[in-house]
Design a protein around this motif. Structure first.
Motif, short mmCIF file in Angstrom:
data_model
loop_
_atom_site.label_atom_id
_atom_site.label_comp_id
_atom_site.label_asym_id
_atom_site.label_seq_id
_atom_site.Cartn_x
_atom_site.Cartn_y
_atom_site.Cartn_z
N ILE A 315 5.58 3.95 -8.91
CA ILE A 315 5.78 2.91 -8.16
C ILE A 315 6.79 2.79 -7.26
CG2 ILE A 315 5.77 0.35 -8.32
CD1 ILE A 315 3.91 0.44 -10.27
N PRO A 316 6.76 2.65 -5.75
CA PRO A 316 8.02 2.78 -5.21
C PRO A 316 9.22 1.80 -5.54
CG PRO A 316 6.17 2.45 -3.78
CD PRO A 316 5.78 2.23 -5.22
N PHE A 318 11.34 0.35 -4.20
CA PHE A 318 11.88 -0.98 -3.49
C PHE A 318 11.03 -1.98 -4.08
CE2 PHE A 318 8.96 -2.46 -0.59
CZ PHE A 318 7.94 -1.50 -0.30
N ILE A 319 10.01 -1.94 -4.61
CA ILE A 319 9.08 -3.11 -5.22
C ILE A 319 9.52 -3.28 -6.65
CG2 ILE A 319 7.04 -3.72 -5.96
CD1 ILE A 319 5.64 -2.08 -3.93
N TYR A 323 12.14 -6.56 -7.91
CA TYR A 323 11.38 -7.59 -8.86
C TYR A 323 12.11 -7.63 -10.06
CZ TYR A 323 8.16 -10.44 -11.12
OH TYR A 323 7.81 -11.38 -11.65
N PHE B 196 5.96 -4.45 -14.23
CA PHE B 196 4.84 -4.29 -13.29
C PHE B 196 3.84 -5.17 -13.77
CE2 PHE B 196 6.83 -0.89 -11.80
CZ PHE B 196 7.32 0.18 -12.94
N ILE B 199 4.62 -8.29 -11.87
CA ILE B 199 4.49 -8.20 -10.51
C ILE B 199 2.79 -8.43 -10.24
CG2 ILE B 199 3.99 -6.60 -8.56
CD1 ILE B 199 6.78 -5.39 -9.31
N GLN B 202 1.97 -12.12 -10.73
CA GLN B 202 2.66 -12.79 -9.75
C GLN B 202 1.65 -12.48 -8.49
OE1 GLN B 202 5.45 -14.86 -9.64
NE2 GLN B 202 5.31 -14.14 -11.83
N TRP B 382 6.21 6.25 1.31
CA TRP B 382 6.06 4.81 1.00
C TRP B 382 7.23 4.14 0.72
CZ3 TRP B 382 1.01 3.04 1.21
CH2 TRP B 382 0.15 4.01 1.47
N ALA B 401 4.93 0.12 5.53
CA ALA B 401 4.39 -1.29 4.64
C ALA B 401 5.95 -1.54 3.87
CB ALA B 401 3.46 -0.58 3.48
N ALA B 402 6.93 -0.63 3.84
CA ALA B 402 8.21 -1.30 3.15
C ALA B 402 8.68 -2.15 3.86
CB ALA B 402 9.27 0.15 2.61
N LEU B 405 7.12 -5.33 4.29
CA LEU B 405 7.13 -6.33 3.14
C LEU B 405 8.62 -6.83 3.08
CD1 LEU B 405 5.07 -4.40 0.85
CD2 LEU B 405 4.34 -6.60 1.44
N TRP B 406 9.59 -6.07 3.40
CA TRP B 406 11.00 -6.65 3.67
C TRP B 406 11.23 -7.76 4.34
CZ3 TRP B 406 15.60 -6.59 1.35
CH2 TRP B 406 15.83 -5.72 0.42
N PHE B 421 3.80 -10.97 -1.21
CA PHE B 421 4.75 -9.44 -1.26
C PHE B 421 4.37 -8.62 -2.41
CE2 PHE B 421 8.62 -6.96 -1.00
CZ PHE B 421 9.11 -6.56 -2.00
N GLY B 424 1.00 -7.23 -2.00
CA GLY B 424 1.41 -6.03 -1.28
C GLY B 424 1.85 -4.93 -1.83
N GLY B 425 2.62 -5.22 -2.93
CA GLY B 425 3.31 -4.12 -3.71
C GLY B 425 2.49 -3.50 -4.43
N VAL B 426 1.53 -4.20 -5.18
CA VAL B 426 0.56 -3.72 -6.10
C VAL B 426 -0.21 -2.73 -5.04
CG1 VAL B 426 -1.59 -4.40 -7.44
CG2 VAL B 426 0.50 -5.62 -7.63
N VAL B 428 0.44 -1.00 -2.42
CA VAL B 428 1.23 0.08 -1.93
C VAL B 428 1.43 0.86 -3.37
CG1 VAL B 428 3.44 0.83 -1.45
CG2 VAL B 428 2.50 -1.01 -0.17
N ALA B 429 1.51 0.35 -4.55
CA ALA B 429 1.73 1.34 -5.55
C ALA B 429 0.25 1.84 -6.09
CB ALA B 429 2.11 0.52 -6.96
#
Lengths: 513, 454, 534
Positions: A315-316, A318-319, A323, B196, B199, B202, B382, B401-402, B405-406, B421, B424-426, B428-429
């Motif tokens: 998982i990147p 920055f996420i 978090y 995770f 996230i 959420q 990514w 994407a990064a 989202l920022w 966010f 979106g993170g999910v 992207v992951a």
């Protein structure tokens, strides 16, 4: 200090051995440094010697060469064409033509402006008819610096190519004299996929590196000697000029206005080193430990454990890091959990500093870095552990060694031996580990003594995040950022070189055991 | 469950029933002392050690051959644990209920200490009961009610047997340690997965405040009160699709080109011995020591002159990533080093050119490292938000994407946006994680093969 | 060998490319560097047809405003009588990001952009804002609230158009709990009696300043054009002590809570000090029970002080242009986007408090209780004009006030704060005179001669010793411009040698005789006056 022979060493008691190893380590450092400096001196001497040789060679070739060679001094490629190597000759000629044209049209101008980096800056003009203030732009210091440097490179490339041209002429003459045929264009092309295949392969990557890495770095090193910043951006606001070593003075000054920089720099440097040390070694040993745990016979679902742990890498950052930093916020989940459990009554500010220290955020950062870093190390350690011959363990067990002894005598030395270089790169990589710090804390809590003019550095800032803050902060002092970057490089380089030279000596000690 | 209340209540209880508690305590002390006395006698140790607190524990653990560590764990830790827990209560009162970090730290430490102490108690009980050849029933009793069973141990007819290994049987000890390790692994897995899971949770949160706006960014509770797919649907309606596609394109193109370049570099440096080889490698080592941040500014200017910023940031980013990728040859080169050169030589003897050697012979063997390179090259773009943000601003069609989202995390929109966010993170992951799982084998081969030999 | 050739060839290609690229840039140096002073015919008013045409511009604004701004620009196209047609690309760039991006690269920025006033000084310094002409300045001063105009002014010149004036804080409270919203002591008592929290984040510099402003202190930091601070900070004083005591009284209450967030009403709060961003939350939780008021008075030693606050404004800026016609068009558009109607439209759509005086008086605004509170608080609000490093100094003050009410300790804390302020100030030591006789040293402040003074005129009395070269010049610390030397001397030219640029390339002021001189510089126009005084 006394140096023991192998036999004597083995007879020493455990404590003695330990002391001996430490003493050897420290004695090795001056030796390593001495070798390092001697190496540099030797390299410099060799460099000058070879330059001298080149000049001698050029002179003798001119004197001894035939008319074709002599003419090639002026018209590059002539010798090649005259001797039948059309392809090579044309290439040389083309290069010379391009160079001359460039220098006439633009190169000379850029070079002339390089010392001053532009004289005419932007001016405000008032247009009374329309009642407007407009700006008239003048020179562009940035472009001057950039193209000036590129021109210098071009000149160097030209000189080198010219030299190659001369040498080729000399060699061709000798070949003709000895009666062998010269290589033709077709031969050259064919060799590109055979003898010189490495050149073909390397051409594209090296060009990319040259343009996109080397050139920017050289440019930024030069910027450290100017006052290029957001305010003196060279075009829209003010021009920038050379200021020599002023910036270094400002950074390292102990007194006066520059004091803030140097104090901040010292603090951040020490934290960077501490952080790199802890981050690397905690990850290393814990990762190894986890790998050993998973690797043990009898543990089921090995793949599952590994996959779960590896999720952090997938998982990147920055996420996940963002978090996690919100999780530990003053009003975040962890605080909520703790206060629901009744453990605390008022929320803990994990990322804040108290009056006494900023210890808590620093510890938190290291701990969360463990969370991120263990999976990498675990993967590596797993691979290596699987390679350790099992009979070593068997024989140790027969001899009655306990688990701990097995670890420290077999596993640990083996791992250290193999991943020694990796540890080093990991250490230097952690010194420049931007993501973790920036995403978790943004460098906060802010150091009150480091004002915004010095980039608002914080207690968890590394040199590299500080650099980033200066770049995007008040006044965007790029020159300061460059100076810090150079110093980072020096620190990293010194550490790497010293440790690298020490590694062999440590390795030898390991073989005793 | 208020921890403070528990401790308080226990102390109150003790105070109220002081007499009974006192009698039981006295009995325990006497029982332990007498029991140990007798046990020591049987084991041939000095019986009067039983009276001195630390010495007796040391002797006890000596019998169970856990030595010094046993003393530490079995004796000191419980004491520390209790001090900790009391300390918590003390600080709590001192600070009028205000919490300081030390409070939580003591709590955690105290719990850990007690846990370790318990563990060692179990361990030495096992060893003790083995030393006297007692059965499992006795063992359990010894663990649960030490005073009583020590007494029994001391007074009955069992003999002290110095067995060959006062450790447990091989199977038993392995079973125990395996169980322990499994427990630790489970705990670790939970810790690793918690963020995770949060996230993901959420991202399903769709509850709103009564006036229709979303709740705030920093929530003290994890489970959403209302579930829904609204966040994902909103994602698709917004610019996120553009950003996602951009990032995907960047990642795919970079993966291909970067692999190509890295392979060229590493193969050359591994196989060919030419004059500048060592110099080149050292040069690139030194180049790598410069912080990458520095070059951001000038690369931005170069790209700006080429027109590859803002709306056209995607080709710009690709160019920058690919161009400098040659420096990451280290691991691949290590891998190539492990392929024996005899293969090359055999092929050349048969008349193949170097190019043919590469394409026909080496590449098929290099599948693991190729996949590893493709994988790492695909994963990297990514997450890049620093450089991408520098280059792609203003026009949202150039962002990845990064960066996108920022951007959503700005001050005034953050409350509306942070669940999106997470969603979106999910998203992207997912591709990265899936790809990684499938190709995990190659990743491990690549990392160990290259890092080891390098 | 071949490799080098290939590399060299590729470099050649790059050079050719650079050649092509830089050909374009050579044209930039051919403009004349003089300020054009065409005789003013019609001062201020632009003729109608001069501006006609189609212009393509880039506009940056916050996400909420993108649609509104697009519509407003369309309206401008229809309504204007100059024949201007604007083709605008409106991009979603938040205020903070717009400021950072403009500072990083002015050229690539938006032609019109919205930003918050705390970035104003930095944007001016970075040359990212175009100065307003006479007519435009009048437009701003007559139409907008005084605080907003001040926020858009630096050194007496206006560089941006105010758009909103509502970023301040005031008090939301539960009407059923709080009996008297004008007295802090009564509010604390009410909260304690009802066992409800009082949420006021005084730990944050932004909020705690209210106590100091209420007591009469100020902290005003402005930079002049040359980048040095002009600071007026009076926190370290008796008034400051009063403020500290007031804070201590507040923070010692067991019902004090530092979460300034309207969601706390759900968690047992009766008072939350917050801003307009929380109005919908507060309304939704409290409903009819919601009361909004300006901040109350606090009492120390029997005297009452009204809590002040910081005020933040949003501004619209125009990127500097080199074409006067385009500049005129952009400024016209900016005025259209910030006049009364546009601001009312924004208020109606997004509840942004206007800075336009008429708009503030309009019924719509007055009828909104939140904005009425804003307007009331605005009377005591102060423009936020502090540097980045100030916040931590302030936070340290409140941390101390929380710990103790002991006067000596509080005074100590104020002194530490003052030391921090001094440190912050001195990092830009302003103008210096460096001469050949001190080794041209402008890196170490002790060795240099600092020009001091109030406002725009700085001066220095300096002894020039006998030496071969008695030359020097006035510089900013760390720089070496060529525009504060011989060419700038207007009075006292006879005291210096008149050297040609070839001999005096760095434009130095070279004295004829040794002695004591008084050097004065007017920082608005860089004119230097020399006097011999000994």
């Amino acid at each position: 200090m006394k140096r023991y022979t192998d036999m004597e060493y083995l007879r020493l008691s455990k404590g003695r051995k330990f002391l001996y190893k430490i003493a050897a380590f420290f004695c090795a450092i001056p030796r390593g440094l001495k070798n390092f400096f001697l190496g540099i001196v030797r390299a410099v001497v060799n460099f000058f010697q070879s330059i001298g040789r080149e000049f001698a060679d050029i002179f003798t070739t001119f004197v001894k060469g035939d008319w074709k060679t002599k003419l090639s001094y002026l018209v590059m490629g002539f010798g090649n064409i005259a001797r039948g190597q059309i392809l090579r000759g044309l290439l040389f000629l083309l290069f010379e033509a391009v160079f001359i044209v460039y220098m006439i049209v633009a190169g000379a101008k850029w070079m002339s402006m390089l010392p001053s980096l532009g004289k005419v800056g932007p001016h405000e003009v008032y247009n009374a008819v329309l009642d407007q203030y407009t700006t008239e732009y003048g020179d562009n210091s940035f472009k001057i610096l950039l193209y000036g440097v590129l021109t210098i490179f071009f000149i160097i490339a030209f000189i080198y190519t010219w030299r190659v041209n001369i040498r080729q002429n000399k060699i061709s003459e000798q070949i003709i004299k000895s009666g062998k045929p010269l290589k033709s264009g077709g031969d050259d092309l064919r060799s590109l996929v055979d003898d010189n295949f490495h050149r073909t392969l390397l051409a594209l990557p090296m060009t990319g590196i040259l343009i996109f890495t080397v050139m920017p770095i050289i440019f930024m090193i030069l910027v450290a000697f100017t006052n290029y910043s957001g305010i003196n951006d060279g075009y829209a606001n003010n021009l920038f000029t050379w200021v020599g070593l002023d910036n270094f003075n400002t950074l390292l000054a102990w007194e006066g206005a520059g004091n803030v920089y140097s104090a901040t720099f010292g603090e951040i440097l020490s934290w960077t080193l501490i952080w790199a040390f802890f981050a690397t070694f905690t990850n290393y040993f814990l990762g190894m430990f986890v790998a050993m745990m998973i690797n043990k016979k009898g543990i089921r679902l090995k793949k599952l454990w590994r996959t779960i742990l590896v999720l952090t890498i997938a998982i990147p950052q920055f996420i996940s890091l963002l978090y996690v930093s919100k999780m530990f916020d003053k009003n975040g989940i962890v605080n909520g959990l703790l206060s629901d459990l009744g453990v605390i009554r008022q929320n803990i500010d994990f990322w804040g500093s108290t009056a006494h220290s900023a210890l808590l955020p620093r510890v938190m950062v290291i701990v969360i870095n463990i969370w991120i870093g263990i999976p990498y190390l675990m993967l590596i350690a797993t691979g290596i552990l699987m390679n350790i011959p099992a009979d070593l363990y068997e024989s140790a067990k027969i001899d009655g060694a306990s688990g701990w002894k097995q670890f420290s005598k077999i596993t640990l030395p083996y791992m250290l031996f193999i991943t020694g270089p990796y540890l080093l790169t990991s250490f230097t990589g952690n010194m420049n580990n931007f993501n973790v710090i920036y995403l978790l804390t943004g460098g906060k809590p802010i150091n009150a003594a480091a004002s915004s003019a010095a980039g608002s550095a914080g207690y968890t800032d590394l040199l590299i995040t500080w650099l980033f803050k200066i770049t995007t902060g008040e006044g965007a002092k790029y020159y300061m950022a460059s100076v810090i970057g150079i110093l980072v490089f020096i620190v990293v380089a010194i550490i790497s070189l010293v440790v690298y030279n020490l590694l062999p000596s440590i390795k030898n000690e390991e073989d005793f055991q | 469950m208020n921890y403070y209340a528990i401790v308080n209540n226990t102390l109150e209880f003790i105070k109220e029933n002081a007499l009974i508690v006192g009698i039981i305590a006295a009995f325990c002390v006497v029982a332990i002392t007498v029991g140990m006395w007798k046990v020591f006698q049987k084991a041939g140790k000095h019986p009067w050690m039983a009276v001195i607190p630390f010495a007796r524990d040391y002797t006890l653990t000596e019998i169970g051959s856990t030595g010094l560590i046993g003393v530490l764990a079995y004796v000191i830790l419980p004491i520390l644990g209790i001090i900790n827990l009391n300390g918590i209560r003390y600080f709590y009162d001192l600070n009028k209920g205000a919490s300081k970090p030390i409070y939580a730290i003591l709590f955690v430490l105290g719990t850990i200490f007690l846990a370790i102490a318990l563990f060692f108690h179990v361990l030495s009980s096992i060893k003790l009961s083995n030393a006297f050849e007692k059965g499992t029933g006795f063992l359990i009793g010894l663990i649960l009610l030490p005073p009583v069973f020590l007494l029994i141990l001391g007074l009955d007819q069992s003999k002290y047997v110095r067995s060959v290994s006062t450790s447990l049987g091989l199977k038993a000890s392995r079973a125990i340690s395996n169980t322990l390790i499994h427990i630790v692994l489970v705990i670790m897995a939970i810790i690793w997965l918690v963020p995770f899971v949060c996230i993901v949770l959420q991202s399903f949160r769709t509850e709103t405040k009564p006036d229709g706006t979303m709740i705030t960014w920093i929530v003290p509770d994890v489970f959403p009160k209302k579930w829904g797919l609204d966040n994902y649907i909103n994602l698709f309606k917004s610019d996120f699709v553009d950003w996602y596609l951009n990032t995907f394109i960047i990642a795919a193109v970079v993966a291909l080109l970067q692999t190509f370049i890295v392979l060229c570099m590493s193969y050359t440096l591994s196989r060919f011995r030419f004059k500048l080889r060592k110099g080149l490698m050292q040069f690139m080592l030194i180049l790598g020591m410069f912080p990458g941040m520095l070059t951001m500014i000038i690369l931005y200017r170069v790209l700006k002159d080429l027109g590859l910023t803002e709306a056209h940031a995607v080709p710009g980013l690709i160019l920058v990533y690919v161009a400098s990728s040659g420096m990451g040859y280290y691991i691949s080169k290590g891998f190539f080093d492990t392929i024996p050169k005899t293969l090359d030589e055999a092929a050349r003897v048969d008349g193949a050119t170097r190019a043919q050697v590469l394409f026909k012979i080496i590449l098929p063997l290099a599948k693991p490292i190729v996949i590893y390179t493709v994988l790492t090259a695909f994963m990297a773009p990514w997450g890049d938000f620093v450089f991408a943000r520098y280059i792609a601003f203003g026009d949202s069609s150039g962002m990845n994407a990064a960066v996108g989202l920022w951007k959503w995390l700005t001050q005034d929109m953050i409350n509306l946006r942070y669940t999106m966010f997470c969603a979106g993170g999910v998203l992207v992951a997912i591709p990265v994680a899936v790809l990684f799982m499938c190709l995990q084998k190659y990743y491990v081969e690549g990392v160990t093969g290259g890092a080891v030999k390098g | 060998m071949k490799l080098k050739k290939i590399a060299a060839l590729l470099l050649a290609v790059l050079m050719v490319f650079a050649l092509v690229a830089c050909d374009g840039s050579t044209n930039e140096t051919t403009k004349k560097p003089e300020g054009g002073n065409t005789p003013a015919t019609t001062q201020g008013n632009q003729g109608g047809s001069e501006l006609a045409g189609t212009y393509e511009i880039k506009v940056w604004c916050a996400e909420k405003m993108v649609d509104l701004t697009t519509n407003q620009i369309k309206a401008f196209n229809e309504k204007n009588t100059d024949g201007i047609v604007i083709k605008a690309t409106v991009q979603n760039v938040s205020e903070g990001e717009a400021a950072t991006q403009m500072i990083t690269d002015v050229d690539a920025g938006g032609d019109l952009y919205c930003f918050a006033d705390d970035q104003f000084a930095r944007l001016v310094q970075a040359g990212a804002l175009s100065k307003l002409g006479t007519q435009a300045s009048e437009f701003v001063t007559t139409n907008n609230d005084a605080g907003a105009v001040k926020a858009a002014t630096i050194n007496g010149e206006i560089y941006a158009y105010p758009m909103t004036a509502d970023n301040t804080y005031f008090m939301y409270y539960d009407k059923t709990v709080i009996t008297d919203p004008t007295s802090m002591d009564k509010i604390i008592a009410d909260c304690e009696a009802a066992d409800k929290q009082l949420c006021f984040d005084v730990g944050n510099g932004w909020y705690l300043a209210s106590y100091f402003f209420g007591a009469g202190c100020s902290s005003d930091w402005s930079t002049d054009k040359d980048g040095h601070w002009v600071v007026n900070d009076t926190f370290n004083s008796d008034e400051g002590l009063i403020a500290m005591k007031g804070m201590n009284k507040l923070m010692s209450s067991p019902k004090f809570d530092s979460k300034s967030n309207a969601a706390e009403f759900d968690n047992g709060a009766a008072v939350v000090v917050s801003g307009t961003w929380d109005s919908s939350t507060a309304k939704s939780i409290l409903g009819d029970k919601m009361g909004v008021a300006a901040l109350p008075k606090y009492t120390v030693d029997g005297k009452d002080y009204e809590l002040g606050s910081f005020m933040g404004y949003k501004l619209v800026g125009v990127k500097p242009q080199s074409d006067a016609v385009k500049a005129a068009v952009l400024h016209k558009l900016a005025q259209f986007l910030t006049d009364k109607d546009a601001q009312i439209e924004r208020f109606n759509t997004a509840n942004w408090g206007p800075s336009n005086l008429e708009a503030m008086k309009s019924d719509a605004v007055q009828n909104d209780p939140v904005l009425a509170a804003v307007a009331a608080q605005a009377q005591r609000a102060v423009v936020q004009n502090v540097p980045d490093g100030w916040w931590n100094l302030a936070a340290a003050l409140s941390a101390k006030a929380k710990e103790t009410g002991d006067e000596a300790a509080l005074k100590e804390a104020l002194k530490t704060y003052n030391d921090g302020v001094e440190l912050l100030k001195n990092l830009k030591p302003g103008l210096l005179f460096v001469g050949a006789w001190n080794g041209w040293n402008n890196a170490v402040v002790e060795d240099t001669y600092i020009l001091t003074g109030d406002g725009d005129v700085l001066s220095l009395t300096l002894e020039v010793p006998e030496s071969d070269y008695m030359g020097g010049r006035i510089v900013n610390n760390g720089k070496w411009e060529s525009d504060k030397g011989q060419a700038q001397v207007t009075t006292g030219k006879e005291l210096i040698k008149d050297l040609s640029p070839e001999e005096n390339g760095d434009n130095n002021i070279v004295f004829v005789e040794p002695g004591t001189y008084k050097i004065t510089i007017n920082t608005t126009n860089n004119e230097i006056t020399l006097e011999k005084v000994g």
